[in-house]
Design a protein around this motif. Structure first.
Motif, PDB file in Angstrom:
ATOM      1  N   LYS A  60       0.700  -1.088  -0.114  1.00  0.00           N
ATOM      2  CA  LYS A  60       0.127  -0.053  -0.126  1.00  0.00           C
ATOM      3  C   LYS A  60       0.803   1.165  -0.048  1.00  0.00           C
ATOM      4  O   LYS A  60       1.939   1.230   0.800  1.00  0.00           O
ATOM      5  CB  LYS A  60      -0.855   0.029   1.378  1.00  0.00           C
TER       6      LYS A  60
ATOM      7  N   THR B 270      -4.464   6.365  11.445  1.00  0.00           N
ATOM      8  CA  THR B 270      -4.632   5.268  10.655  1.00  0.00           C
ATOM      9  C   THR B 270      -5.369   6.019   9.575  1.00  0.00           C
ATOM     10  O   THR B 270      -5.879   7.287   9.649  1.00  0.00           O
ATOM     11  CB  THR B 270      -5.337   4.074  11.306  1.00  0.00           C
ATOM     12  N   ILE B 271      -5.439   5.173   8.289  1.00  0.00           N
ATOM     13  CA  ILE B 271      -6.009   5.691   7.171  1.00  0.00           C
ATOM     14  C   ILE B 271      -7.669   6.066   7.379  1.00  0.00           C
ATOM     15  O   ILE B 271      -7.970   5.621   8.315  1.00  0.00           O
ATOM     16  CB  ILE B 271      -6.341   4.683   6.189  1.00  0.00           C
TER      17      ILE B 271
ATOM     18  N   PHE C 227      -8.106   1.776  -2.990  1.00  0.00           N
ATOM     19  CA  PHE C 227      -8.907   1.585  -1.644  1.00  0.00           C
ATOM     20  C   PHE C 227      -9.952   2.957  -1.786  1.00  0.00           C
ATOM     21  O   PHE C 227      -9.455   4.093  -1.641  1.00  0.00           O
ATOM     22  CB  PHE C 227      -7.832   1.825  -0.500  1.00  0.00           C
TER      23      PHE C 227
ATOM     24  N   HIS D 240     -10.436  -2.776   6.523  1.00  0.00           N
ATOM     25  CA  HIS D 240     -10.044  -1.560   7.569  1.00  0.00           C
ATOM     26  C   HIS D 240     -11.224  -1.771   8.548  1.00  0.00           C
ATOM     27  O   HIS D 240     -12.379  -1.835   8.528  1.00  0.00           O
ATOM     28  CB  HIS D 240     -10.115  -0.233   6.989  1.00  0.00           C
ATOM     29  N   GLY D 241     -10.539  -1.972   9.808  1.00  0.00           N
ATOM     30  CA  GLY D 241     -11.451  -2.026  11.077  1.00  0.00           C
ATOM     31  C   GLY D 241     -12.083  -3.260  11.308  1.00  0.00           C
ATOM     32  O   GLY D 241     -12.925  -3.405  12.195  1.00  0.00           O
ATOM     33  N   LEU D 242     -11.859  -4.219  10.330  1.00  0.00           N
ATOM     34  CA  LEU D 242     -12.592  -5.552  10.715  1.00  0.00           C
ATOM     35  C   LEU D 242     -11.979  -6.451  11.723  1.00  0.00           C
ATOM     36  O   LEU D 242     -10.557  -6.380  11.897  1.00  0.00           O
ATOM     37  CB  LEU D 242     -12.439  -6.351   9.272  1.00  0.00           C
TER      38      LEU D 242
ATOM     39  N   ILE E  24      -6.745  -7.394   6.672  1.00  0.00           N
ATOM     40  CA  ILE E  24      -7.127  -7.418   8.041  1.00  0.00           C
ATOM     41  C   ILE E  24      -5.763  -7.221   8.844  1.00  0.00           C
ATOM     42  O   ILE E  24      -4.920  -8.318   8.472  1.00  0.00           O
ATOM     43  CB  ILE E  24      -8.067  -8.536   8.891  1.00  0.00           C
ATOM     44  N   GLY E  25      -5.572  -6.268   9.712  1.00  0.00           N
ATOM     45  CA  GLY E  25      -4.255  -5.844  10.156  1.00  0.00           C
ATOM     46  C   GLY E  25      -4.348  -5.907  11.806  1.00  0.00           C
ATOM     47  O   GLY E  25      -4.014  -6.984  12.649  1.00  0.00           O
TER      48      GLY E  25
HETATM   49  N1  PXP Z   1      -6.866  -2.059   3.931  1.00  0.00           N
HETATM   50  C1  PXP Z   1      -6.128  -0.800   3.986  1.00  0.00           C
HETATM   51  C2  PXP Z   1      -6.198  -0.096   2.659  1.00  0.00           C
HETATM   52  C3  PXP Z   1      -5.647  -0.093   5.126  1.00  0.00           C
HETATM   53  O1  PXP Z   1      -5.004   1.104   4.979  1.00  0.00           O
HETATM   54  C4  PXP Z   1      -5.744  -0.785   6.184  1.00  0.00           C
HETATM   55  C5  PXP Z   1      -5.141  -0.356   7.407  1.00  0.00           C
HETATM   56  O2  PXP Z   1      -3.688  -0.029   7.230  1.00  0.00           O
HETATM   57  C6  PXP Z   1      -6.206  -2.287   6.411  1.00  0.00           C
HETATM   58  C7  PXP Z   1      -6.930  -2.645   5.136  1.00  0.00           C
HETATM   59  C8  PXP Z   1      -6.365  -2.884   7.640  1.00  0.00           C
HETATM   60  O3  PXP Z   1      -6.954  -2.409   8.643  1.00  0.00           O
HETATM   61  P1  PXP Z   1      -6.936  -2.840  10.028  1.00  0.00           P
HETATM   62  O4  PXP Z   1      -5.637  -2.821  10.472  1.00  0.00           O
HETATM   63  O5  PXP Z   1      -7.792  -1.883  10.773  1.00  0.00           O
HETATM   64  O6  PXP Z   1      -7.493  -4.305   9.984  1.00  0.00           O
END
Ligand code: PXP
Length: 244
Positions: free
Chosen positions: A71, A101-102, A132, A195-197, A216-217
């Motif tokens: 990314k 965060t984003i 995204f 994002h946020g999952l 998912i992060g």
């Molecule tokens: N997808 C994108 C484009 C993101 O920027 C992020 C966060 O960096 C994620 C997925 C993953 O999000 P999260 O860390 O909230 O799971």
């Protein structure tokens, strides 16, 4: 369609950068996540390099055997880095300097000419391109126009609604993501979401027909602190499988 899991390992690097030493290493975390069965590794090389470093991406390029999704924000410097390192996919994101965060999707509709050139360069270098974006008609149409291969829908609002919103708000956001997934597929775009999952809210998104992959992060890295990366990834895979 079985939804794939891409694991974002940025926050392993966040812990390392808290001390500016060599551990924990996101490269090790990526290999453990792959061993646990994820289908891709995602990293965000931010312009301020607050977590992932150039060195991480180069090492991951040599070690990730599933799919490396890098990314970046659409800047000339990041474009040069990406074409040099050759990840399997680049996801273009909107980066704001002071954000935690984003904060939202890329406004593709407002930058069609600029992004078309960017996407063409990446594709000419055999790198798949994902954008995204918010689950909105204008953004999906613009993603098609600039020649992207994939769109990743921002599930951030859905995730916030799950915590703080009403049931109607949650349902409205799921519907928007469903509708925009159908529209994107109609245009021949492939669809990801993220994002946020987390372990509680992933089910409804994993159940949407047409979404191929979830990125998912934070929730996986947070859980891995207690149970280890392998178990944290396997438990998320289980949640995704149960949704189908
Ligand atoms: N997808 C994108 C484009 C993101 O920027 C992020 C966060 O960096 C994620 C997925 C993953 O999000 P999260 O860390 O909230 O799971």
């Amino acid at each position: 369609m079985t939804v794939k899991l891409g694991v974002n390992i940025d926050h392993i690097a966040t812990i390392r950068e808290a001390r500016k030493i060599r551990e924990p290493d996101p490269v090790t975390a990526a290999l453990m996540a792959e061993l646990a069965g994820c289908m891709g590794i995602t990293v965000h090389l931010r312009e301020d390099k607050r977590h992932i470093q150039d060195r991480d991406v180069r090492l991951l390029r040599g070690t990730v055997t599933t799919k490396l999704n890098l990314k970046i924000s659409p800047t000339a410097e990041m474009l040069q880095f990406a074409t040099n390192v050759q990840p399997d996919m680049v996801t273009l994101v909107q980066e704001n300097h002071q954000e935690i965060t984003i904060e939202g999707g890329l406004n593709v509709a407002a930058k069609v000419d600029e992004l078309s050139k960017f996407v063409t360069t990446l594709k000419n270098n055999d790198i798949a391109v994902s954008l995204f974006i918010e689950p909105e008609t204008d953004q999906v149409k613009a993603a098609k126009k600039v020649g992207a291969d994939f769109v990743e829908f921002n599930t951030g609002k859905y995730a916030t609604d799950c915590e703080l919103g009403s049931l109607q708000e949650v349902e409205r956001e799921i519907s928007a993501i469903e509708d925009m997934t159908m529209l994107a597929r109609k245009y021949g775009l492939r669809v990801l979401a993220g994002h946020g999952l987390n372990y509680r809210n992933v089910g409804a998104i994993a159940a949407i027909d047409g979404i191929e992959e979830l990125n998912i992060g934070h929730s996986i890295v947070a859980r891995s602190v207690y149970v280890g990366m392998e178990k944290a990834v396997k438990e998320m895979l289980e949640q995704i499988r149960n949704a189908g």
